[in-house]
Design a protein around this motif. Structure first.
Motif, PDB file in Angstrom:
ATOM      1  N   GLY A 228      31.244  35.616 133.521  1.00 59.14           N
ATOM      2  CA  GLY A 228      31.638  35.743 134.919  1.00 59.14           C
ATOM      3  C   GLY A 228      31.759  34.405 135.626  1.00 59.14           C
ATOM      4  N   PRO A 229      30.678  33.589 135.636  1.00 59.03           N
ATOM      5  CA  PRO A 229      30.755  32.313 136.360  1.00 59.03           C
ATOM      6  C   PRO A 229      31.828  31.368 135.818  1.00 59.03           C
ATOM      7  CG  PRO A 229      28.475  32.909 135.952  1.00 59.03           C
ATOM      8  CD  PRO A 229      29.303  33.897 135.192  1.00 59.03           C
ATOM      9  N   LYS A 230      31.942  31.257 134.499  1.00 62.40           N
ATOM     10  CA  LYS A 230      32.896  30.288 133.946  1.00 62.40           C
ATOM     11  C   LYS A 230      34.337  30.741 134.188  1.00 62.40           C
ATOM     12  CE  LYS A 230      29.453  27.869 132.664  1.00 62.40           C
ATOM     13  NZ  LYS A 230      28.975  27.810 131.301  1.00 62.40           N
ATOM     14  N   THR A 231      34.594  32.030 134.056  1.00 65.23           N
ATOM     15  CA  THR A 231      35.936  32.533 134.334  1.00 65.23           C
ATOM     16  C   THR A 231      36.247  32.391 135.820  1.00 65.23           C
ATOM     17  OG1 THR A 231      35.683  34.101 132.511  1.00 65.23           O
ATOM     18  CG2 THR A 231      37.465  34.515 134.047  1.00 65.23           C
ATOM     19  N   GLY A 232      35.261  32.638 136.666  1.00 65.35           N
ATOM     20  CA  GLY A 232      35.464  32.476 138.097  1.00 65.35           C
ATOM     21  C   GLY A 232      35.761  31.033 138.484  1.00 65.35           C
ATOM     22  N   GLU A 233      35.039  30.092 137.872  1.00 69.99           N
ATOM     23  CA  GLU A 233      35.302  28.678 138.162  1.00 69.99           C
ATOM     24  C   GLU A 233      36.699  28.279 137.685  1.00 69.99           C
ATOM     25  OE1 GLU A 233      33.696  26.869 140.028  1.00 69.99           O
ATOM     26  OE2 GLU A 233      31.589  27.399 139.989  1.00 69.99           O
ATOM     27  N   ARG A 234      37.112  28.795 136.537  1.00 69.93           N
ATOM     28  CA  ARG A 234      38.460  28.501 136.071  1.00 69.93           C
ATOM     29  C   ARG A 234      39.491  28.939 137.112  1.00 69.93           C
ATOM     30  NH1 ARG A 234      42.958  30.525 134.781  1.00 69.93           N
ATOM     31  NH2 ARG A 234      44.319  29.370 133.352  1.00 69.93           N
ATOM     32  N   GLY A 235      39.330  30.163 137.611  1.00 70.16           N
ATOM     33  CA  GLY A 235      40.262  30.665 138.608  1.00 70.16           C
ATOM     34  C   GLY A 235      40.250  29.822 139.869  1.00 70.16           C
ATOM     35  N   HIS A 236      39.065  29.380 140.275  1.00 70.75           N
ATOM     36  CA  HIS A 236      38.954  28.575 141.496  1.00 70.75           C
ATOM     37  C   HIS A 236      39.765  27.284 141.375  1.00 70.75           C
ATOM     38  CE1 HIS A 236      37.162  26.516 144.942  1.00 70.75           C
ATOM     39  NE2 HIS A 236      36.952  25.488 144.133  1.00 70.75           N
TER      40      HIS A 236
ATOM     41  N   GLY B  46      45.373  23.761 145.602  1.00 73.75           N
ATOM     42  CA  GLY B  46      46.658  23.092 145.771  1.00 73.75           C
ATOM     43  C   GLY B  46      46.533  21.582 145.631  1.00 73.75           C
ATOM     44  N   PRO B  47      47.643  20.865 145.698  1.00 72.25           N
ATOM     45  CA  PRO B  47      47.622  19.405 145.517  1.00 72.25           C
ATOM     46  C   PRO B  47      46.801  18.673 146.565  1.00 72.25           C
ATOM     47  CG  PRO B  47      49.786  20.178 146.273  1.00 72.25           C
ATOM     48  CD  PRO B  47      49.008  21.389 145.907  1.00 72.25           C
ATOM     49  N   GLU B  48      46.602  19.309 147.731  1.00 68.27           N
ATOM     50  CA  GLU B  48      45.810  18.650 148.771  1.00 68.27           C
ATOM     51  C   GLU B  48      44.351  18.459 148.346  1.00 68.27           C
ATOM     52  OE1 GLU B  48      45.453  23.044 149.338  1.00 68.27           O
ATOM     53  OE2 GLU B  48      47.115  21.649 148.967  1.00 68.27           O
ATOM     54  N   ALA B  49      43.910  19.199 147.322  1.00 72.47           N
ATOM     55  CA  ALA B  49      42.527  19.091 146.847  1.00 72.47           C
ATOM     56  C   ALA B  49      42.341  17.936 145.863  1.00 72.47           C
ATOM     57  CB  ALA B  49      42.090  20.402 146.196  1.00 72.47           C
TER      58      ALA B  49
ATOM     59  N   ALA C  19      38.711  19.385 135.677  1.00 70.36           N
ATOM     60  CA  ALA C  19      38.061  20.675 135.935  1.00 70.36           C
ATOM     61  C   ALA C  19      38.844  21.806 135.286  1.00 70.36           C
ATOM     62  CB  ALA C  19      37.940  20.905 137.430  1.00 70.36           C
ATOM     63  N   ARG C  20      40.162  21.758 135.358  1.00 66.27           N
ATOM     64  CA  ARG C  20      40.972  22.819 134.754  1.00 66.27           C
ATOM     65  C   ARG C  20      40.814  22.841 133.242  1.00 66.27           C
ATOM     66  NH1 ARG C  20      46.493  22.304 138.498  1.00 66.27           N
ATOM     67  NH2 ARG C  20      45.576  23.276 140.368  1.00 66.27           N
ATOM     68  N   ARG C  21      40.848  21.671 132.640  1.00 70.04           N
ATOM     69  CA  ARG C  21      40.679  21.615 131.185  1.00 70.04           C
ATOM     70  C   ARG C  21      39.275  22.072 130.789  1.00 70.04           C
ATOM     71  NH1 ARG C  21      41.883  16.808 130.801  1.00 70.04           N
ATOM     72  NH2 ARG C  21      39.836  15.821 130.534  1.00 70.04           N
ATOM     73  N   ARG C  22      38.293  21.639 131.540  1.00 72.72           N
ATOM     74  CA  ARG C  22      36.895  22.010 131.261  1.00 72.72           C
ATOM     75  C   ARG C  22      36.720  23.520 131.236  1.00 72.72           C
ATOM     76  NH1 ARG C  22      32.351  23.520 130.160  1.00 72.72           N
ATOM     77  NH2 ARG C  22      30.493  23.327 131.441  1.00 72.72           N
ATOM     78  N   PHE C  23      37.223  24.211 132.253  1.00 77.98           N
ATOM     79  CA  PHE C  23      36.990  25.652 132.329  1.00 77.98           C
ATOM     80  C   PHE C  23      37.998  26.452 131.511  1.00 77.98           C
ATOM     81  CE2 PHE C  23      34.480  24.146 135.953  1.00 77.98           C
ATOM     82  CZ  PHE C  23      33.268  24.742 135.618  1.00 77.98           C
ATOM     83  N   ASP C  24      39.192  25.918 131.283  1.00 78.68           N
ATOM     84  CA  ASP C  24      40.090  26.543 130.306  1.00 78.68           C
ATOM     85  C   ASP C  24      39.414  26.594 128.942  1.00 78.68           C
ATOM     86  OD1 ASP C  24      42.271  27.217 131.846  1.00 78.68           O
ATOM     87  OD2 ASP C  24      43.522  25.550 131.215  1.00 78.68           O
TER      88      ASP C  24
END
Length: 243
Positions: free
Chosen positions: A111-119, A124-127, A133-138
């Motif tokens: 749950g937490p890891k899949t949720g973080e991936r989605g987050h 958006g690019p403003e962040a 982070a995307r590679r880590r949680f993918d």
């Protein structure tokens, strides 16, 4: 009404409605619009001080006493299964804790890891640059599908030969496998399990539970959108009440 379910149709909420449908237990949904911030209302905070959905209030507990409130989806599954005497063995300690450890695995990992991936993928690019982070949680979500696959290669369900709340806990988090960048054909034992559970009528009914008409974000004013962002992201501690 027996079970009141504070609900929004997320993966954690659907765990509860799936199990209630499997049990044939009477329940009533109290919608909790987490985008609007309903989870910070005083009544809900009195039930769940962590201000996260779902939670239940059992108005007819097994002991016949006052209503019982339970928060955290894993704890709710344990409570309901124990009360009904189904989907969680009690007499065989090995079978009992086979189920428990996989419920906890789901709560602490899937749950937490899949949720973080989605987050991080929704930002958006403003962040700023989210590549790490995307590679880590993918990678972590892919690893967890591998854990499920290795568990299921020689058994029908997560805790063995019998369907249990361990399966109920994990299943809703696999429904969006395509959006999670997962090729289910790579995990054929998960795919077999997923297809079997998807065909269960109670699972289908539990997934279909709604909390009213979906809200169109485009109808919200810029001020309301900004208010919601502030309450949903980067939360810090709430001050304790003044004595």
């Amino acid at each position: 009404m027996t079970i009141e379910v504070f609900y929004w149709p997320t993966s954690n909420g659907k765990k509860v409605t799936i199990l209630l449908e499997e049990l044939g237990a009477p329940y009533q949904v109290t919608p909790l619009n987490i985008g609007r911030g309903d989870q910070f209302g005083e009544r809900f905070l009195s039930i769940n001080p962590n201000s996260r959905m779902p939670a239940i209030v059992d108005h007819a507990p097994k002991d016949g006493g006052e209503p019982v409130a339970v928060f955290e989806s894993g704890a709710i599954l344990l409570y309901l299964a124990e009360k009904a005497g189904r989907f969680w063995p009690q007499e065989d300690v090995r079978a009992k804790y086979d189920v428990v450890q996989w419920v906890f695995w789901q709560m602490a990992n899937q749950g937490p890891k899949t949720g973080e991936r989605g987050h991080f993928w929704r930002l958006g690019p403003e962040a700023g640059d989210q590549a790490y982070a995307r590679r880590r949680f993918d990678d972590e979500v892919h690893r967890l599908y591998g854990v499920l696959n290795n568990r299921l290669y020689d058994r029908r369900y997560l805790a063995g030969a019998e369907y249990s709340i361990a399966d109920v806990a994990a299943y809703p988090w696999t429904v969006a496998w395509a959006q999670q960048n997962i090729d289910l054909d790579e995990f054929r034992h998960v795919k077999r399990w997923f297809e079997e559970l998807s065909a269960r009528p109670a699972v289908q009914r539990g997934l279909a539970v709604t909390a009213g008409e979906p809200e169109d974000p485009a109808t919200l004013s810029p001020e309301e959108q900004e208010r919601r962002r502030k309450i949903l992201f980067n939360q810090r501690a709430r001050p304790a009440p003044v004595a």
